[in-house]
Design a protein around this motif. Structure first.
Motif, short mmCIF file in Angstrom:
data_model
loop_
_atom_site.label_atom_id
_atom_site.label_comp_id
_atom_site.label_asym_id
_atom_site.label_seq_id
_atom_site.Cartn_x
_atom_site.Cartn_y
_atom_site.Cartn_z
N GLN A 23 0.70 -1.26 0.21
CA GLN A 23 0.01 0.01 -0.01
C GLN A 23 0.94 1.35 -0.13
OE1 GLN A 23 -2.81 -1.52 3.19
NE2 GLN A 23 -4.18 -0.53 1.70
N GLY A 24 2.02 1.23 -0.67
CA GLY A 24 2.82 2.18 -0.81
C GLY A 24 3.35 2.55 -2.17
N ALA A 25 4.33 3.28 -2.50
CA ALA A 25 4.86 3.85 -3.76
C ALA A 25 6.25 4.26 -3.59
CB ALA A 25 3.99 4.96 -4.36
N VAL A 35 7.52 9.23 -12.59
CA VAL A 35 6.55 7.89 -12.31
C VAL A 35 6.32 7.32 -11.05
CG1 VAL A 35 5.89 5.70 -13.34
CG2 VAL A 35 6.78 7.47 -14.76
N ALA A 36 5.07 7.06 -10.58
CA ALA A 36 5.04 6.67 -9.21
C ALA A 36 4.54 5.34 -9.54
CB ALA A 36 3.93 7.32 -8.40
N VAL A 37 5.47 4.23 -8.91
CA VAL A 37 5.09 2.76 -9.02
C VAL A 37 4.62 2.49 -7.54
CG1 VAL A 37 6.30 0.47 -9.42
CG2 VAL A 37 7.09 2.46 -10.50
N LEU A 59 1.03 12.10 -6.33
CA LEU A 59 0.17 10.68 -6.12
C LEU A 59 0.94 9.92 -5.18
CD1 LEU A 59 -1.72 10.24 -9.34
CD2 LEU A 59 -2.63 11.40 -7.15
N SER A 60 2.28 9.86 -5.36
CA SER A 60 3.18 9.04 -4.67
C SER A 60 3.16 8.93 -3.09
CB SER A 60 4.60 8.95 -5.10
OG SER A 60 5.23 10.33 -4.91
#
Length: 113
Positions: A23-25, A35-37, A59-60
């Motif tokens: 539940q993280g990035a 880019v957020a993965v 968003l990350s």
């Protein structure tokens, strides 16, 4: 980051699933794009441009839940799969294809159109 190509697109190895908390990035840079993965609670991996369609929030740094991420600035909820805002909000952020091979994350080097 190690780049390679297959018959569909160019991909880069950006780490392993263990590099991202459940539940993280984590963020990577693809050219000029951040880019957020994301990793969900059930270990699915998604990638979005790290920019909320509302006001560009990171968003990350949001909360990952139910296949979505909630922007930390104004609480917009963004689908990790489609990049689209949910509910009454309208807008989208770009998505990137990801592949998980074993525990290694491969990220498409171009956003989906």
């Amino acid at each position: 980051m190690t780049a390679h190509t297959d018959t569909r697109a160019a991909y880069a190895i950006v780490g392993t699933i263990d590099d991202i908390p459940a539940q993280g990035a984590r963020c990577v840079t693809m050219g000029e794009t951040r880019v957020a993965v994301f990793r969900t609670a059930d270990d699915r991996i998604f990638a979005l441009e790290d920019r909320c369609p509302h006001r560009g929030g990171p968003l990350s740094q949001g909360i990952v839940h139910d296949g979505c991420v909630t922007c930390p600035l104004h609480n917009w909820v963004i689908s990790l799969q489609s990049g689209r805002a949910t509910g009454a909000d309208d807008g989208a952020t770009r998505t990137f294809d990801v592949r998980l091979e074993g525990r290694t994350i491969h990220l498409a080097m171009r956003a989906n159109d």
